[in-house]
Write a protein that holds these residues in place. Structure first.
Motif, PDB file in Angstrom:
ATOM      1  N   PRO A   3       0.810  -1.214   0.000  1.00  0.00           N
ATOM      2  CA  PRO A   3       0.000   0.000   0.000  1.00  0.00           C
ATOM      3  C   PRO A   3       0.849   1.273   0.000  1.00  0.00           C
ATOM      4  O   PRO A   3       1.955   1.295   0.508  1.00  0.00           O
ATOM      5  CB  PRO A   3      -0.806  -0.109   1.287  1.00  0.00           C
ATOM      6  N   VAL A   4       0.268   2.322  -0.571  1.00  0.00           N
ATOM      7  CA  VAL A   4       0.884   3.638  -0.656  1.00  0.00           C
ATOM      8  C   VAL A   4      -0.014   4.617   0.085  1.00  0.00           C
ATOM      9  O   VAL A   4      -1.238   4.551  -0.044  1.00  0.00           O
ATOM     10  CB  VAL A   4       1.021   4.069  -2.133  1.00  0.00           C
ATOM     11  N   SER A  36      -6.617   2.933  -5.815  1.00  0.00           N
ATOM     12  CA  SER A  36      -7.758   3.600  -5.203  1.00  0.00           C
ATOM     13  C   SER A  36      -7.420   4.005  -3.774  1.00  0.00           C
ATOM     14  O   SER A  36      -6.804   3.227  -3.027  1.00  0.00           O
ATOM     15  CB  SER A  36      -8.980   2.678  -5.218  1.00  0.00           C
ATOM     16  N   PHE A  37      -7.828   5.209  -3.418  1.00  0.00           N
ATOM     17  CA  PHE A  37      -7.534   5.764  -2.103  1.00  0.00           C
ATOM     18  C   PHE A  37      -8.790   6.363  -1.485  1.00  0.00           C
ATOM     19  O   PHE A  37      -9.583   7.008  -2.185  1.00  0.00           O
ATOM     20  CB  PHE A  37      -6.511   6.901  -2.219  1.00  0.00           C
ATOM     21  N   LEU A  38      -8.945   6.200  -0.189  1.00  0.00           N
ATOM     22  CA  LEU A  38      -9.940   6.963   0.543  1.00  0.00           C
ATOM     23  C   LEU A  38      -9.307   8.322   0.851  1.00  0.00           C
ATOM     24  O   LEU A  38      -8.099   8.415   1.092  1.00  0.00           O
ATOM     25  CB  LEU A  38     -10.338   6.264   1.831  1.00  0.00           C
ATOM     26  N   ILE A  39     -10.132   9.360   0.827  1.00  0.00           N
ATOM     27  CA  ILE A  39      -9.671  10.717   1.103  1.00  0.00           C
ATOM     28  C   ILE A  39     -10.049  11.052   2.545  1.00  0.00           C
ATOM     29  O   ILE A  39     -11.230  11.005   2.903  1.00  0.00           O
ATOM     30  CB  ILE A  39     -10.315  11.739   0.143  1.00  0.00           C
ATOM     31  N   GLY A  46      -1.114  15.282   1.749  1.00  0.00           N
ATOM     32  CA  GLY A  46      -1.237  16.657   1.279  1.00  0.00           C
ATOM     33  C   GLY A  46      -1.284  17.591   2.458  1.00  0.00           C
ATOM     34  O   GLY A  46      -1.116  17.177   3.608  1.00  0.00           O
ATOM     35  N   ASP A  47      -1.547  18.864   2.186  1.00  0.00           N
ATOM     36  CA  ASP A  47      -1.608  19.852   3.258  1.00  0.00           C
ATOM     37  C   ASP A  47      -2.781  19.603   4.200  1.00  0.00           C
ATOM     38  O   ASP A  47      -2.630  19.704   5.416  1.00  0.00           O
ATOM     39  CB  ASP A  47      -1.720  21.264   2.674  1.00  0.00           C
ATOM     40  N   GLU A  48      -3.945  19.287   3.628  1.00  0.00           N
ATOM     41  CA  GLU A  48      -5.152  19.121   4.450  1.00  0.00           C
ATOM     42  C   GLU A  48      -5.741  17.724   4.389  1.00  0.00           C
ATOM     43  O   GLU A  48      -6.677  17.425   5.124  1.00  0.00           O
ATOM     44  CB  GLU A  48      -6.226  20.110   3.991  1.00  0.00           C
ATOM     45  N   ILE A  49      -5.221  16.897   3.503  1.00  0.00           N
ATOM     46  CA  ILE A  49      -5.790  15.564   3.317  1.00  0.00           C
ATOM     47  C   ILE A  49      -4.703  14.497   3.303  1.00  0.00           C
ATOM     48  O   ILE A  49      -3.531  14.784   3.061  1.00  0.00           O
ATOM     49  CB  ILE A  49      -6.608  15.462   2.008  1.00  0.00           C
ATOM     50  N   THR A  50      -5.144  13.283   3.569  1.00  0.00           N
ATOM     51  CA  THR A  50      -4.307  12.099   3.430  1.00  0.00           C
ATOM     52  C   THR A  50      -5.074  11.120   2.558  1.00  0.00           C
ATOM     53  O   THR A  50      -6.282  10.926   2.741  1.00  0.00           O
ATOM     54  CB  THR A  50      -4.016  11.462   4.808  1.00  0.00           C
ATOM     55  N   LEU A  51      -4.374  10.528   1.618  1.00  0.00           N
ATOM     56  CA  LEU A  51      -4.959   9.492   0.770  1.00  0.00           C
ATOM     57  C   LEU A  51      -4.344   8.166   1.172  1.00  0.00           C
ATOM     58  O   LEU A  51      -3.115   8.039   1.197  1.00  0.00           O
ATOM     59  CB  LEU A  51      -4.664   9.761  -0.711  1.00  0.00           C
ATOM     60  N   ARG A  52      -5.189   7.200   1.504  1.00  0.00           N
ATOM     61  CA  ARG A  52      -4.679   5.876   1.828  1.00  0.00           C
ATOM     62  C   ARG A  52      -5.666   4.832   1.337  1.00  0.00           C
ATOM     63  O   ARG A  52      -6.864   5.110   1.200  1.00  0.00           O
ATOM     64  CB  ARG A  52      -4.388   5.735   3.311  1.00  0.00           C
ATOM     65  N   PRO A  53      -5.166   3.636   1.074  1.00  0.00           N
ATOM     66  CA  PRO A  53      -6.053   2.568   0.607  1.00  0.00           C
ATOM     67  C   PRO A  53      -7.120   2.250   1.646  1.00  0.00           C
ATOM     68  O   PRO A  53      -6.905   2.398   2.853  1.00  0.00           O
ATOM     69  CB  PRO A  53      -5.107   1.381   0.423  1.00  0.00           C
ATOM     70  N   ALA A  54      -8.270   1.810   1.156  1.00  0.00           N
ATOM     71  CA  ALA A  54      -9.347   1.370   2.051  1.00  0.00           C
ATOM     72  C   ALA A  54      -8.893   0.128   2.810  1.00  0.00           C
ATOM     73  O   ALA A  54      -8.181  -0.720   2.269  1.00  0.00           O
ATOM     74  CB  ALA A  54     -10.606   1.065   1.246  1.00  0.00           C
ATOM     75  N   ARG A  55      -9.310   0.053   4.058  1.00  0.00           N
ATOM     76  CA  ARG A  55      -9.034  -1.116   4.898  1.00  0.00           C
ATOM     77  C   ARG A  55     -10.366  -1.713   5.333  1.00  0.00           C
ATOM     78  O   ARG A  55     -11.383  -1.013   5.378  1.00  0.00           O
ATOM     79  CB  ARG A  55      -8.217  -0.707   6.124  1.00  0.00           C
TER      80      ARG A  55
END
Length: 191
Positions: free
Chosen positions: A3-4, A79-82, A8-17
């Motif tokens: 996973p990656v 795909s990433f959740l925001i 960002g400044d206000e957000i993090t993108l990470r894979p759904a768990r």
């Protein structure tokens, strides 16, 4: 590589768990009416069609997460959740990843109505595009949007994508084949 996690400044993108299920289901349920005009749907096809094996109902959350991870490990879709802090605010996917002479992909996304118009989607598009260009070495990324979705068109423009053209009956959305406009960004560093 998967996973990656992208920051960002206000957000993090990470894979759904799997443990994100309750939050994802709640956000999707709260936003059903807001998202339905823009959601992909499955067209009707004859049962005896060779394509019928690919025409299935929507997967469960667990099936979706497993499939998204499988596709990312195979290098076909990311795909990433925001997240904004502890708030799940949307989802973004860079799919249809192609290498070889094309080296391209397309981006799709949705945002929670409660977090719309705050720049989070634009930030997510910029993060995913940078990942595609710098980490995957992609040359071309597209965003295809229904022309009626002015907010999504603005996201593409603010993220540096240029309007390329019109695509007639491009995707099956909200129960019918819908026209889209195509926004494109090229990686000028790839020669």
């Amino acid at each position: 590589m998967w996973p990656v996690v992208l920051h960002g400044d206000e957000i993090t993108l990470r894979p759904a768990r799997f443990r994100d299920r309750a939050r994802w289901n709640n956000v999707r349920a709260e936003n059903r009416e807001w998202l339905s005009p823009w959601e992909a749907t499955l067209p009707q096809i004859p049962e005896d069609s060779p394509a019928s094996e690919f025409h299935t109902k929507r997967p469960s959350f667990f099936e979706m997460v497993a499939n998204l991870n499988r596709e990312a490990r195979a290098g076909r879709s990311y795909s990433f959740l925001i997240w904004n802090g502890s708030n799940l605010v949307g989802q973004i996917t860079m799919g249809g990843v192609m290498y070889g002479a094309l080296r391209g992909a397309h981006i799709g996304y949705w945002i929670d109505l409660n977090f719309a118009n705050r720049g989070f989607t634009t930030q997510a598009v910029k993060l995913v595009s940078a990942f595609g260009f710098s980490q995957l070495g992609l040359h071309r990324i597209e965003i295809n949007v229904r022309p009626e979705n002015a907010a999504s068109c603005r996201v593409a423009e603010k993220a540096g994508f240029e309007l390329e053209g019109h695509r007639k009956a491009f995707l099956h959305i909200d129960g019918a084949w819908r026209d889209h406009v195509c926004f494109v960004k090229n990686n000028e560093l790839i020669k």
